[in-house]
Design an enzyme around this catalytic site. Structure first.
Site, PDB file in Angstrom:
ATOM      1  N   ASN A 171      -2.485   0.418  -4.216  1.00 40.40           N
ATOM      2  CA  ASN A 171      -2.555  -0.696  -3.274  1.00 40.40           C
ATOM      3  C   ASN A 171      -2.874  -1.947  -4.080  1.00 40.40           C
ATOM      4  O   ASN A 171      -3.731  -1.908  -4.962  1.00 40.40           O
ATOM      5  CB  ASN A 171      -3.654  -0.420  -2.238  1.00 40.40           C
ATOM      6  CG  ASN A 171      -4.087  -1.668  -1.481  1.00 40.40           C
ATOM      7  OD1 ASN A 171      -5.228  -2.106  -1.608  1.00 40.40           O
ATOM      8  ND2 ASN A 171      -3.188  -2.252  -0.727  1.00 40.40           N
ATOM      9  N   THR A 172      -2.157  -3.021  -3.824  1.00 41.60           N
ATOM     10  CA  THR A 172      -2.576  -4.317  -4.371  1.00 41.60           C
ATOM     11  C   THR A 172      -2.458  -5.352  -3.258  1.00 41.60           C
ATOM     12  O   THR A 172      -1.603  -5.236  -2.372  1.00 41.60           O
ATOM     13  CB  THR A 172      -1.747  -4.760  -5.607  1.00 41.60           C
ATOM     14  OG1 THR A 172      -0.346  -4.595  -5.328  1.00 41.60           O
ATOM     15  CG2 THR A 172      -2.107  -3.925  -6.831  1.00 41.60           C
ATOM     16  N   ARG A 173      -3.341  -6.315  -3.299  1.00 41.96           N
ATOM     17  CA  ARG A 173      -3.423  -7.244  -2.165  1.00 41.96           C
ATOM     18  C   ARG A 173      -3.977  -8.598  -2.609  1.00 41.96           C
ATOM     19  O   ARG A 173      -4.682  -8.708  -3.618  1.00 41.96           O
ATOM     20  CB  ARG A 173      -4.322  -6.663  -1.077  1.00 41.96           C
ATOM     21  CG  ARG A 173      -5.720  -6.326  -1.568  1.00 41.96           C
ATOM     22  CD  ARG A 173      -6.530  -5.476  -0.599  1.00 41.96           C
ATOM     23  NE  ARG A 173      -7.825  -5.122  -1.174  1.00 41.96           N
ATOM     24  CZ  ARG A 173      -8.064  -4.022  -1.891  1.00 41.96           C
ATOM     25  NH1 ARG A 173      -7.109  -3.137  -2.112  1.00 41.96           N
ATOM     26  NH2 ARG A 173      -9.263  -3.801  -2.394  1.00 41.96           N
ATOM     27  N   HIS A 232      -2.082   7.276  -4.863  1.00 39.62           N
ATOM     28  CA  HIS A 232      -2.318   6.130  -3.994  1.00 39.62           C
ATOM     29  C   HIS A 232      -2.293   4.868  -4.835  1.00 39.62           C
ATOM     30  O   HIS A 232      -2.802   4.859  -5.964  1.00 39.62           O
ATOM     31  CB  HIS A 232      -3.690   6.285  -3.328  1.00 39.62           C
ATOM     32  CG  HIS A 232      -4.251   5.010  -2.766  1.00 39.62           C
ATOM     33  ND1 HIS A 232      -5.343   4.383  -3.328  1.00 39.62           N
ATOM     34  CD2 HIS A 232      -3.855   4.247  -1.723  1.00 39.62           C
ATOM     35  CE1 HIS A 232      -5.611   3.283  -2.625  1.00 39.62           C
ATOM     36  NE2 HIS A 232      -4.736   3.175  -1.659  1.00 39.62           N
ATOM     37  N   HIS A 245      -4.377   7.763 -16.740  1.00 42.87           N
ATOM     38  CA  HIS A 245      -5.434   6.803 -17.085  1.00 42.87           C
ATOM     39  C   HIS A 245      -4.982   5.884 -18.228  1.00 42.87           C
ATOM     40  O   HIS A 245      -5.304   4.693 -18.236  1.00 42.87           O
ATOM     41  CB  HIS A 245      -6.722   7.552 -17.469  1.00 42.87           C
ATOM     42  CG  HIS A 245      -7.398   8.212 -16.315  1.00 42.87           C
ATOM     43  ND1 HIS A 245      -7.956   7.507 -15.272  1.00 42.87           N
ATOM     44  CD2 HIS A 245      -7.610   9.525 -16.020  1.00 42.87           C
ATOM     45  CE1 HIS A 245      -8.481   8.357 -14.390  1.00 42.87           C
ATOM     46  NE2 HIS A 245      -8.286   9.586 -14.821  1.00 42.87           N
ATOM     47  N   SER A 291       0.845  -1.179   0.000  1.00 39.38           N
ATOM     48  CA  SER A 291       0.000   0.000   0.000  1.00 39.38           C
ATOM     49  C   SER A 291       0.889   1.240   0.000  1.00 39.38           C
ATOM     50  O   SER A 291       1.847   1.310   0.763  1.00 39.38           O
ATOM     51  CB  SER A 291      -0.874  -0.030   1.246  1.00 39.38           C
ATOM     52  OG  SER A 291      -1.666   1.115   1.309  1.00 39.38           O
TER      53      SER A 291
END
Lengths: 280, 280
Positions: free
Chosen positions: B119-121, B117, B150, B103
């Site tokens: 985050n990968t999980r 920001h 984008h 994160s």
């Protein structure tokens, strides 16, 4: 003889009139503090309407002593959303509510002068009760200020019930606590909720007393501390303390949640946030 | 032949090793940006243990370009509290969970450079899935930066499924939204959750791709914008935008809630908060 509905309606009017009158008293006192330091800062008022019923008036002042102080009154009514009603007494068969109150948060320019919060309210669902309290959040702790603040609130409580102060002080400490930090938000004060002793007159008188005691508890601290010089180190302590204040208000505060969940005015609800905050 | 348990255990190890490796890649890239402006700022690492199982490593850098950037990895396991388990798939019969992820939140010194920001999980209960995304929060909007950011995320998505980008972009816009303000937190990006297509390998590869695409999406914006002069007016816009960021993270963010509800490390969870913020 008046019906129960007429009586309740009269109580609602009396309560909301008191909160407006207390707002005036407080605003006058705080403008007086500004004048005493040669500032001509005044509260600016702004009305808002709530689409579901009712509305309020925000009063905000940005001065030399008060960096930002908001004193809001609101009187709102309608129906709680289902998921929120569950958390409120007297809503099992009927989700209608009426809520009137005054709410104050002051963030001070000087880090030597404590932040303060005060709120008193009357709420009616199928039950009705008063709630409120006042608590202090200094960035820098002075024992004598703490003693004075707590002493004035104790005095107000003791006029009504010797059991009030210890109970409401403990509720305040329990409420204004950040579990994720293992820290209190400030140094406490009193906090009461769901107060209904069976005598509406006594509970209303107590709620009035709390509002007036708040002024006696807070104003002398401002007058005593606002001339003390301070530096960057103290300001930094204040800004970090304000970061914790933001955490509490957005993560845990019931009033903030109540406001956002019942479609209140966002500016009024988030008036409690400091003008500036830091995180280390 | 490996058992299901052995396979799952191997997947957990692969995922957590990837998140640590991505962390290293990102920290190296960000330290390189600092070097390019003559700063010798470095990430400082700090390990933490979770009493219920697992722990993590926070990496924080305060530099000349990055006012404060945190890149946290964590791998935690245990049992969800009852009230929280209800909100998580695959916990009806068994509240055990495993969660590993990386994160990142970067708050930049220059108000011309956007906050970001990522985050990968990978999460396993009785079900398992990947989640994550990346999104941009500029204080000052540049169309070409938005298009670049984008575009890179779209490129990563399109390698896997032509349906991913429109779906995950929309989920991002829906998620990073402040209903009480009627405002988006930033300008979006992608956000995906509960991703389990049936092919763990494909979902893991996609999650890796998102992490790498994030760097390609963000780093060029920093390099292009960090030398542009700015003044107090732009800084004020940034500090007010950060106030909204704080509101979102404390009122709505699921990751923050997940962390606080599962006894995570408070400093690591609230690493996302800006070093300084303002409210008008």
């Amino acid at each position: 003889m008046p019906t129960h509905q007429q009586e309740l309606s009269d109580k609602k009017s009396q309560a909301s009139a008191w909160f407006a009158s207390l707002r005036d008293t407080i605003c006058n006192a705080f403008e007086g503090i500004e004048r005493s330091v040669g500032s001509d800062a005044k509260f600016q008022r702004k009305e808002w309407q709530r689409s579901g019923g009712g509305g309020g008036v925000m009063s905000v002042m940005r001065g030399e002593v008060f960096e930002k102080v908001g004193v809001n009154i609101s009187t709102v009514w309608g129906e709680f959303p289902d998921n929120f009603a569950k958390e409120i007494p007297g809503t099992q068969d009927n989700k209608e509510f009426y809520a009137t109150g005054v709410s104050l948060v002051a963030h001070m320019k000087s880090p030597i002068v404590p932040s303060v919060h005060m709120n008193t309210r009357f709420i009616a669902t199928q039950k009705s009760w008063f709630g409120g309290g006042a608590d202090l959040t200094p960035a820098i702790f002075f024992q004598e200020d703490s003693d004075h603040f707590h002493g004035k609130l104790k005095g107000a409580c003791d006029k009504f019930d010797a059991g009030y102060y210890p109970k409401f002080k403990e509720e305040c400490d329990r409420y204004f606590y950040l579990p994720h930090r293992g820290e209190a938000r400030g140094i406490g004060g009193i906090f009461y909720d769901y107060l209904n002793t069976g005598s509406w007159d006594a509970d209303f008188a107590f709620t009035k007393e709390v509002g007036l005691a708040f002024l006696e508890a807070f104003v002398p601290l401002v007058q005593k501390r606002c001339h003390i010089p301070w530096g960057e180190k103290e300001k930094e302590m204040q800004l970090l303390k304000r970061g914790r204040y933001v955490e509490f208000n957005l993560l845990y505060d019931r009033g903030t949640k109540f406001g956002l969940m019942t479609g209140g005015n966002t500016d009024a609800i988030l008036m409690s946030l400091p003008p500036e905050a830091k995180w280390s």
